[in-house]
Scaffold this active site. Structure first.
Site, PDB file in Angstrom:
ATOM      1  CG  ASP A   1      -7.030   3.654   2.477  1.00  0.00           C
ATOM      2  OD1 ASP A   1      -7.955   3.293   1.714  1.00  0.00           O
ATOM      3  OD2 ASP A   1      -6.957   4.803   2.946  1.00  0.00           O
TER       4      ASP A   1
ATOM      5  CE  LYS B   1      -1.592   1.887   3.700  1.00  0.00           C
ATOM      6  NZ  LYS B   1      -2.249   2.151   4.997  1.00  0.00           N
TER       7      LYS B   1
END
Length: 210
Positions: free
Chosen positions: A142, A124
């Site tokens: 996320d 991420k």
């Protein structure tokens, strides 16, 4: 309603979100790729607001990878303490800076594999650095992006990697950065985890959850 996500349906959703929110920008405060990278690592399991409250002091004392690579860990711990998990974070950002200096001659790599090899940088975070910092295609997933992708019917997975693949399958790479920022904004403003404000939502007619 047909639950299958298509390029056309996705394009309509993104267009509606963009018309509603306009241009969206990251909430983390930074002025260069070094500051973005350190802020992203510090943002794990805390708010961007909390990170912004400490990075001003941090970057004044340690303005680049080279200075942070030589930092005293107890000093860095003191500065970043309020972001939580501060011992681990201080260790990671110093080790990351040391690796950038020793392995990459002080220059942050701009590919996902080398970014993910850095301490404290997962997939991420690497995608955030790629898309926001280098303006290269990357779609960071996320909790907001994962929740909205599932609610809107892009995916039916709780795995961030699978959700990323599902999103990237129907969204053009040129739109990945915009999608990431729009979904975060939407997740914070309306499509909350609890009590989402569905009545105000600009994409409720395209939403499986609603």
């Amino acid at each position: 309603m047909n639950n299958k996500m298509t390029n056309k349906r996705s394009g309509k959703i993104l267009s509606l979100l963009y018309n509603y929110y306009g241009e969206t920008n990251p909430d983390l405060e930074f002025t260069n790729i070094y500051e973005l990278t350190i802020a992203v690592v510090l943002s794990a399991q805390t708010t961007d607001k909390q990170v912004n409250s400490v990075t001003g002091d941090l970057f004044r004392v340690y303005p680049d990878f080279e200075s942070l690579s030589r930092a005293d860990i107890s000093d860095v711990e003191r500065i970043v303490k309020s972001t939580g998990f501060y011992k681990n974070k201080a260790k990671n950002i110093i080790s990351l800076s040391q690796m950038v200096c020793s392995r990459f001659n002080g220059k942050l790599p701009d590919d996902i594999e080398n970014l993910m090899a850095l301490p404290g940088v997962g997939r991420k975070s690497a995608n955030v650095i790629l898309s926001i910092g280098f303006n290269k295609p990357g779609l960071a997933v996320d909790t907001h992006v994962l929740r909205i992708a599932n609610r809107l019917g892009y995916s039916s997975s709780e795995s961030p990697f699978e959700v990323e693949k599902d999103l990237c399958r129907v969204i053009d790479p040129s739109e990945w950065k915009k999608t990431h920022l729009l979904f975060i904004k939407h997740g914070r403003e309306l499509c909350k985890a609890r009590n989402p404000k569905c009545s105000l939502c600009p994409v409720k007619k395209n939403c499986n959850y609603h």
